[in-house]
Design an enzyme around this catalytic site. Structure first.
Site, PDB file in Angstrom:
ATOM      1  N   TYR A 140      40.842  73.600  36.581  1.00  5.64           N
ATOM      2  CA  TYR A 140      39.649  74.435  36.686  1.00  5.64           C
ATOM      3  C   TYR A 140      39.989  75.890  36.996  1.00  5.64           C
ATOM      4  CZ  TYR A 140      35.821  70.995  36.544  1.00  5.64           C
ATOM      5  OH  TYR A 140      34.894  70.067  36.152  1.00  5.64           O
ATOM      6  N   ASP A 247      35.831  65.141  38.778  1.00  9.15           N
ATOM      7  CA  ASP A 247      34.578  65.492  38.111  1.00  9.15           C
ATOM      8  C   ASP A 247      34.121  64.332  37.240  1.00  9.15           C
ATOM      9  OD1 ASP A 247      32.473  67.168  37.114  1.00  9.15           O
ATOM     10  OD2 ASP A 247      33.666  67.461  35.293  1.00  9.15           O
ATOM     11  N   ASP A 251      31.011  61.207  38.086  1.00  5.25           N
ATOM     12  CA  ASP A 251      29.842  60.932  37.244  1.00  5.25           C
ATOM     13  C   ASP A 251      29.799  59.457  36.879  1.00  5.25           C
ATOM     14  OD1 ASP A 251      29.110  63.650  37.142  1.00  5.25           O
ATOM     15  OD2 ASP A 251      28.519  63.485  35.026  1.00  5.25           O
TER      16      ASP A 251
END
Ligand code: IPM
Ligand code: MG
Length: 356
Positions: A140, A247, A251
């Site tokens: 990121y 991440d 989810d």
């Protein structure tokens, strides 16, 4: 001393869900919780007003606050902007500028919602998993990054997955400490069979584990971990992983609990200052309709009470209130099933206040 809370509603359903979480904070303040709320702009809303998704005023508000409550950022409207000013940059900038490296994403199945999950009730019932995601490093933030034009005129996109030992050590410690207060098991997730940066991840986590002899450490490749999460999620206690893997896996884990609308998160620095936000996004498709589920944001307030404000009794109360409204059969659209009473965002917030 009065604790300052920065409230950054953001975009899409952000303002609606944050309004309900603020109701909870205001109710606790009326009872004597010593907090003050200050509001700021972030994401697309900030871009529209000021030309940047993270205005200086917001950054200094966030820096001076004890805790931050964030809704969500992003939406179709801003998707064609240059990546440097997209709403997501506001969120990433806050994480990075405030050094919020430890992202805690609990996935707990409320027994009342066992049939809202797309998985069989016996696979998910009793699920209580904590994903510890590294939040300020990895691909990121790694440099170099960008899109360049090659000699033959073809474009090439590139990012860098990069971790140094100290970054891995500090997130591993967080995971081991948390596991010590739970079932005492940590599963570190990597792709050490292919990626050197996560080979170092595995080595470093293993070294840190030597200081935690009571914790049982295992390692898993991320592809297997994704499969195991839907096959037998209850095998996990704490999972610790990189920014991008966390991440994706969080989810995935959220759907085990019935809806991504149920999952809160805390992003903490070394001193337990934190930013609290639901793990779901801004859901622009349903924004403004008063149908979004505010429970993830309300549960994020519970995490704020627990991790930053040191009010575990109030945290328990908020969580219990959420459980009560589920007992009462109240459901927003995302977790609605036959026989249950469908409620709006604001009705759900009011019900939690009543149960509190
Ligand atoms: C999350 C979100 C963010 C992320 C986006 C909005 C930048 O997906 O918090 O999981 O990728 O970290
Ligand atoms: Mg995400």
């Amino acid at each position: 001393m009065t604790k300052k809370i920065a409230v950054l509603a953001g975009d899409g359903i952000g303002p609606e869900i944050v309004a309900e979480a603020v109701k909870i904070l205001e109710a606790l303040r009326a009872e004597g919780l010593d907090i003050s709320l200050e509001y700021g702009l972030v994401g697309g809303a900030a871009y529209d007003e000021t030309g940047t998704p993270l205005p200086d005023a917001t950054l200094s508000l966030a820096k001076s606050a004890d805790a931050i409550l964030l809704g969500a950022v992003g939406g179709y409207k801003w998707e064609s902007l240059d990546i440097s000013v997209r709403p997501e940059k506001g969120l990433l900038g806050l994480r990075s500028e405030l050094n919020l490296f430890a992202n805690l994403r609990p996935a707990i199945l409320y027994p009342q919602l066992a049939d809202a999950s797309t998985l069989k009730p016996e696979v998910v019932s009793g699920l209580d998993l904590m994903i510890v995601r590294e939040l300020t490093g990895g691909i990121y933030f790694g440099q170099p990054r960008g899109i360049r034009v090659l000699e033959n005129g073809e474009k090439q996109g590139f990012n860098t997955l990069i971790y140094r030992e100290s970054e891995i050590e500090r997130i591993a410690k967080v995971a081991f400490e948390i596991a010590g207060k739970r079932q005492g098991r940590v599963c570190s997730v990597d792709k050490a069979n292919v990626l050197e940066s996560t080979e170092l991840w595995r080595e470093t986590v293993t070294t840190v584990a030597e200081d935690y002899p009571d914790i049982q450490l295992s390692h898993m490749y991320v592809d297997n971990a994704a499969m195991q999460l839907v096959r037998a999620p209850k095998q996990f206690d704490v999972m610790v992983t990189t920014n991008m893997f966390g991440d994706i896996l969080s989810d995935c884990a959220s759907m085990l609990t019935g809806s991504i609308g149920m999952l809160p998160s805390a992003s903490l620095d070394e001193n337990s200052k934190g930013m609290y936000e639901p793990i779901h996004g801004s859901a622009p498709d349903i924004a403004g309709e008063n149908i979004a589920n505010p429970l993830a944001t309300i549960l994020s307030v519970a995490m704020m009470l627990r991790y930053t404000l040191n009010e575990p009794v109030l945290a328990d109360r908020v969580e219990l209130a959420v459980s009560r409204v589920l007992d009462q059969g109240l459901r927003t659209a995302d977790i609605h099933s036959e026989g249950m009473q469908k409620v709006s965002t604001s009705e759900m917030g009011d019900a939690v206040i009543a149960a509190l």
